[in-house]
Structure formats: structure tokens, C-alpha cells
Design a protein around this motif. Structure first.
Motif, short mmCIF file in Angstrom:
data_model
loop_
_atom_site.label_atom_id
_atom_site.label_comp_id
_atom_site.label_asym_id
_atom_site.label_seq_id
_atom_site.Cartn_x
_atom_site.Cartn_y
_atom_site.Cartn_z
N VAL A 41 0.83 -1.20 0.00
CA VAL A 41 0.00 0.00 0.00
C VAL A 41 0.86 1.25 0.00
O VAL A 41 0.59 2.22 -0.71
CB VAL A 41 -0.96 -0.02 1.23
CG1 VAL A 41 -1.71 1.30 1.34
CG2 VAL A 41 -1.92 -1.18 1.12
N VAL A 92 -5.32 5.26 -6.51
CA VAL A 92 -5.16 3.89 -6.03
C VAL A 92 -6.51 3.19 -6.11
O VAL A 92 -7.49 3.68 -5.54
CB VAL A 92 -4.63 3.84 -4.58
CG1 VAL A 92 -4.49 2.40 -4.10
CG2 VAL A 92 -3.30 4.57 -4.46
N VAL A 128 -8.56 -0.16 -5.13
CA VAL A 128 -8.45 -1.30 -4.22
C VAL A 128 -9.27 -2.45 -4.78
O VAL A 128 -10.45 -2.28 -5.09
CB VAL A 128 -8.93 -0.92 -2.81
CG1 VAL A 128 -8.81 -2.12 -1.86
CG2 VAL A 128 -8.14 0.26 -2.27
N SER A 177 -11.78 3.49 -4.60
CA SER A 177 -10.80 4.26 -5.37
C SER A 177 -10.36 5.45 -4.52
O SER A 177 -11.19 6.10 -3.89
CB SER A 177 -11.46 4.73 -6.66
OG SER A 177 -10.63 5.65 -7.31
N PHE A 178 -9.05 5.70 -4.48
CA PHE A 178 -8.53 6.83 -3.71
C PHE A 178 -7.66 7.71 -4.59
O PHE A 178 -6.76 7.21 -5.26
CB PHE A 178 -7.67 6.32 -2.54
CG PHE A 178 -8.41 5.53 -1.52
CD1 PHE A 178 -8.93 6.16 -0.38
CD2 PHE A 178 -8.61 4.17 -1.67
CE1 PHE A 178 -9.63 5.44 0.57
CE2 PHE A 178 -9.30 3.43 -0.72
CZ PHE A 178 -9.82 4.07 0.41
N ARG A 180 -3.07 5.51 4.05
CA ARG A 180 -2.65 4.11 4.18
C ARG A 180 -3.65 3.34 5.05
O ARG A 180 -4.08 2.23 4.69
CB ARG A 180 -1.25 4.09 4.80
CG ARG A 180 -0.64 2.73 4.87
CD ARG A 180 0.83 2.82 5.28
NE ARG A 180 1.25 1.52 5.75
CZ ARG A 180 1.15 1.11 7.00
NH1 ARG A 180 0.69 1.93 7.93
NH2 ARG A 180 1.52 -0.11 7.33
N ILE A 215 -6.87 2.77 3.16
CA ILE A 215 -6.77 1.72 2.14
C ILE A 215 -6.69 0.34 2.79
O ILE A 215 -7.36 -0.61 2.37
CB ILE A 215 -5.55 1.96 1.22
CG1 ILE A 215 -5.77 3.23 0.37
CG2 ILE A 215 -5.30 0.76 0.30
CD1 ILE A 215 -4.58 3.68 -0.43
N GLU A 218 -9.99 -0.83 3.77
CA GLU A 218 -10.72 -1.38 2.62
C GLU A 218 -10.28 -2.81 2.32
O GLU A 218 -11.06 -3.64 1.90
CB GLU A 218 -10.48 -0.51 1.37
CG GLU A 218 -11.33 0.72 1.29
CD GLU A 218 -12.82 0.42 1.24
OE1 GLU A 218 -13.19 -0.68 0.75
OE2 GLU A 218 -13.62 1.26 1.71
#
Lengths: 251, 255
Positions: free
Chosen positions: A194, A204, A206, A217-218, A237, A240, A243
Motif C-alpha cells: 500500500v 489507487v 483497491v 478508489s482513492f 494508508r 486503504i 478497505e
């Protein structure tokens, strides 16, 4: 930002004794020109299959991939795949490896071009070395340089640095960012790390466990160079990891 | 390897050889054998052959046959092996045939060789060709089949021509296996030439052995011939081993 890669509702399953095993389940996303998108997910979630489909090495069961609006039917020099175990040819030296992709190019100075990219990734002086004489980090540089030589528009990176130790991993990320600052490539990066994803990517995605679906989505809005110890990175971090279902409040 | 290390490696083998020679000598003395020669008589026989020049003629004749048959086999087996390894249709068509032919001892081909090629040089050359071809085909096919997919994918990714694919990926990747096949093939060729010469010819190391027995039980010459065959076989294998250190295949043995 114009759209570079469009992945539209692709699915893929493999036959097994218990029937078909769905590996990729209805995934759609788009990557803008010059954008760096990371796909993170647990190991064995079908990331590599997804990458092979997007890069054109495998056919999806349904759905389509378009690059610059044209359907992606087979792999091409337009997008080079860099995989975890690497594919630098052990029987060619660094320079021959770098020139490999230039075969058939109407180019006056292949050797000069190869040497330019060897220097760009910090391999000058090693052009006549064979891969077995290089360290893991240098091998990765050679692989990256070989991809860059053909001036691809897209880099498909499948766990590119995960076989390296932590220190070399960090150094290679910085090398990659330096290269990307010089030559703007569109990058699709697969990783299970990550922090690596946040360090490198503009966005990013996931993925869930098998079959792979996009869970979240980030956007990573922080400007480069990114300070990994910053509050922003740490919070992202945690979000994510949550998630991914691996973050524990008590940690 | 420095001299001391080499000596340390060699002395156990040399000691065993010396003990065997001593045992041989003692056994011949103890049994008062009139036919079986002592090591000294064998050495004298070798010197005699070397002096009158027949030894070199026999060695030359055998090496020439091996050279010709083996070279033909290389030219035939390696392209065929590459083709069978690369084209699945060629593999499924030809592989069963070769798997049936392969276990047939080259000696079994001798009558057919004589029928087709007579008793001249062509018969042993044919036998060597037949026998050394199979291991080279098998190894080359296995070499193509075990090329790692990541390398083929990389070649596909860079969109290189078929020519480049073969010249820069397939052939270099298979070369170490080809050399293994050549080593096995040459070893078999050397075994076969001696056997073939025993039956049909008037020169060569196999002929030397069988002729020495027939012409008055010269077992000193028989054993001298056997030892020379062993030594030449060893040097042929040594030469093939040198190929394994070649620049083009060193990557395979570097780890």
C-alpha cells in the motif's frame, strides 16, 4: 487529461475440477494519459491475470480494452510489461538487452539510444555486463531501461519491485519517479504494498479478494516528492488497509 | 585451481587406478595365465603399435567416422529438434516415431547398415548418425519446451521479427540443452563406432581389438585397444565440457 486506457466490464474465469473459477469479475476503469494508477489487492486476487489481459497477453471472457480508442488485441511496444521476476535475457549483456526492443526500428544510432537509457537508470559502465553479474536492483534498472528504450506510451508494472529488499525497493521507486518526471508515461502498477502505491500513484484502486472486483478508489493529491511519514500518507494508508480488511484499530 | 588443489583432487582416483593395476599384475602372476597379459605387456604392446604407426591409423579411422557421423547428426538433429519443439504439430506427429526408434540399440541396425551401405565407411557413419541423433533431438526439444514463458512474452511484447525471436531468444535459451545433447550424442557415437568396426571393417580401434583376438589371441593388443578407447572417449567428453564454459552459455551455469 485525455483518456489513455479504457477497461470496460472485463471478466475472466479459468476451468477447474469444481467448474469455472471466476478470477476477474466485471472490472471497469479508465486511466488518463500520463496518469499513474495503482491496483492494490491481496495476493492471489487475480491482479496478474487482470494485468495480462490489459496488456494484451490474455483474452478476457467478456468485456474489452481500448488504448487511445483502439481495441487492444495483442501486446505491442506501445505498452511494455515489467513483471515481478523480470525478463531481462540472461544470455544477452545489458547493452544487447537494451537494444533488443529496437530491432526493426529505423533508427540510426541504436547503441547510442541504449547507452542513453542505461545512463538514465544509472547503469553506465555496466553495458557489457551479463545479468548474472548484476545485483537484483541493477537487474531491475536494466529491465526498466529496456522498456524505456522503445519509448512506450504505457508501462504495465506487475509487482515490479517486490522481489527486492526494502531499501532497494525504496530506491527503485525514487528512480522510477525521477524517470517519470523526465518522460511522462502512463503507468498501470500492480502491487500488494500500500505504501508503494501511495508513493507512486495518482490514484489507487483497491481490489477485492478472488474474484477481483474494484472495491474502492482513492485519489492521491499530494505533490511529489511525497513524504511517506506525513500525516496525509499515513491516514490514506490506514483508509486503504481498512478497505483491504487488514487494518486493526488496536495496531 | 592451483596445482596443490588439483593434486588433492586427483590422488584418490590415481591411487585406485594404481591398486587395480597392482591387483591385475598379481592375479596374472598368481594364476600363471599364458593368455592374459600383464600390465607391462600391454604397455609394450601399445608402444609397439605406436612405433609401427598402425595405432595412429586405427585412431584416425575411428575418429574420422565419428566426426562424419556426428557432424551429420548435429546438422540434422538440431534444426529438427528446434522445429519439433516450436511447432506443436511437428512434435505430436514425429515424437511417437522417435520414441519408438530411440530404444533400438544401434547394434541392431548393423545388418541393415551393411545391406544399405556395404562394408565401407558409410555403414559405421550411418550407425553413428542414427545413434547420436536421438539424444540430440530429445534434448533440443526439451530445451525449447522449457524456455521460460516470461522471456517469450518479453519478445512478444517488443514485437520483434521471427528471425530476431529465434536468433536472440529461442536459440540462445536452448543452447545449453543442445550442448548437453551433443555431449551425450558424442559419447554414444564413440561407443557405437567401436562396435560397428568390430563387424564390418578393416581399420579402426574396434577392428584392432577383434583382429588382435582372431590373429593369435593377442590379448595384450586387445587390452591396449580398450585402454586407448577409454582415454580417447574421456578426451572427447572433456572437449564437449569445454563448450559448457563458452561465453554464450555461461549464464546457465553462473549461479
Amino acid at each position: 487529461m485525455p483518456t489513455k486506457i479504457v477497461v470496460d466490464r472485463i471478466t475472466k474465469s479459468f476451468g477447474s475440477d469444481q467448474g469455472a473459477l471466476a478470477v476477474v469479475d466485471d472490472i471497469s476503469f479508465a486511466v488518463g494519459d500520463g496518469e499513474v494508477v495503482a491496483l492494490v489487492g491481496p495476493s492471489g486476487c487475480g491482479k496478474t491475470t487482470l494485468m495480462n489481459i490489459v496488456a494484451g497477453f490474455e483474452k478476457p471472457d467478456s468485456g474489452s480494452i481500448h488504448i487511445d480508442g483502439a481495441p487492444q488485441l495483442k501486446p505491442s511496444k506501445q505498452g511494455i510489461l515489467i513483471s515481478q521476476h523480470g525478463s531481462v535475457f540472461p544470455w544477452l549483456n545489458v547493452q544487447q538487452n537494451l537494444m533488443f526492443g529496437l530491432n526493426g526500428h529505423a533508427c540510426d544510432d541504436k547503441q547510442g539510444l541504449a547507452d542513453h537509457y542505461a545512463a538514465l537508470v544509472g547503469l553506465q559502465g555496466f553495458e557489457s555486463n551479463y545479468p548474472h553479474e548484476l545485483s537484483g536492483g541493477m537487474l531491475k534498472r536494466a529491465e526498466l531501461a529496456r522498456a524505456l528504450v522503445v519509448k512506450p506510451e504505457i508501462l504495465y508494472m506487475d509487482e515490479p519491485f517486490s522481489a527486492l529488499d526494502a531499501l532497494m525497493n525504496l530506491r527503485m521507486r525514487n528512480e522510477l519517479l525521477r524517470v517519470l518526471a523526465e518522460e511522462r508515461h502512463t503507468v498501470l502498477l500492480i502491487t500488494h504494498d500500500v505504501e508503494e502505491a501511495i508513493h507512486l500513484a495518482d490514484r489507487v484502486l483497491v481490489l477485492s479478494a478472488l474474484p477481483a472486483r474494484i472495491k474502492a478508489s482513492f485519489e492521491v493529491t499530494m505533490a511529489h516528492p511525497r513524504k511517506l511519514s506525513s500525516r496525509y500518507v499515513q491516514d490514506l494508508r490506514v483508509a486503504i488497509l481498512r478497505e483491504l480488511g487488514v487494518y486493526n484499530e488496536g495496531e | 585451481m592451483n596445482k596443490i588443489a588439483l593434486a588433492q583432487r586427483l590422488w584418490p582416483a590415481l591411487l585406485v587406478a594404481a591398486m587395480l593395476v597392482a591387483l591385475w599384475w598379481w592375479l596374472v602372476r598368481a594364476t600363471h595365465s599364458v593368455i592374459f597379459p600383464t600390465p607391462w605387456q600391454v604397455l609394450a604392446a601399445m608402444a609397439e603399435l605406436a612405433r609401427d604407426g598402425t595405432l595412429w591409423e586405427h585412431i584416425g579411422a575411428s575418429l574420422l567416422r565419428v566426426g562424419a557421423g556426428f557432424a551429420l547428426a548435429v546438422c540434422f538433429a538440431i534444426p529438427l529438434g528446434l522445429w519439433m519443439g516450436w511447432v506443436q504439430g511437428a512434435y505430436i506427429t514425429l515424437n511417437p516415431l522417435f520414441q519408438i526408434l530411440r530404444p533400438i540399440s544401434p547394434i541392431a541396425w548393423i545388418p541393415i547398415a551393411i545391406l544399405w551401405f556395404g562394408v565401407g565407411n558409410a555403414s559405421p557413419i550411418f550407425l553413428i548418425f542414427i545413434s547420436s541423433m536421438f539424444p540430440m533431438i530429445v534434448q533440443t526439444v526439451a530445451g525449447v519446451h522449457t524456455i521460460e514463458r516470461r522471456y517469450l512474452r518479453a519478445a512478444e511484447n517488443f514485437g520483434v521479427s521471427r528471425y530476431t525471436l529465434f536468433r536472440q531468444v529461442v536459440i540462445p535459451a536452448v543452447l545449453p540443452q543442445i550442448i548437453v545433447g551433443m555431449r551425450i550424442g558424442l559419447g554414444v557415437a564413440w561407443l557405437v563406432v567401436v562396435a560397428a568396426e568390430m563387424i564390418a571393417l578393416h581399420s579402426g580401434l574396434g577392428y584392432l581389438i577383434i583382429d588382435s583376438r582372431n590373429a593369435g589371441n593377442r590379448y595384450d593388443l586387445v587390452i591396449a585397444g580398450m585402454i586407448i578407447i577409454g582415454l580417447i572417449g574421456l578426451s572427447l567428453d572433456g572437449m564437449m565440457r569445454l563448450l559448457e564454459g563458452h561465453r554464450l552459455v555461461r549464464w546457465r551455469y553462473a549461479h
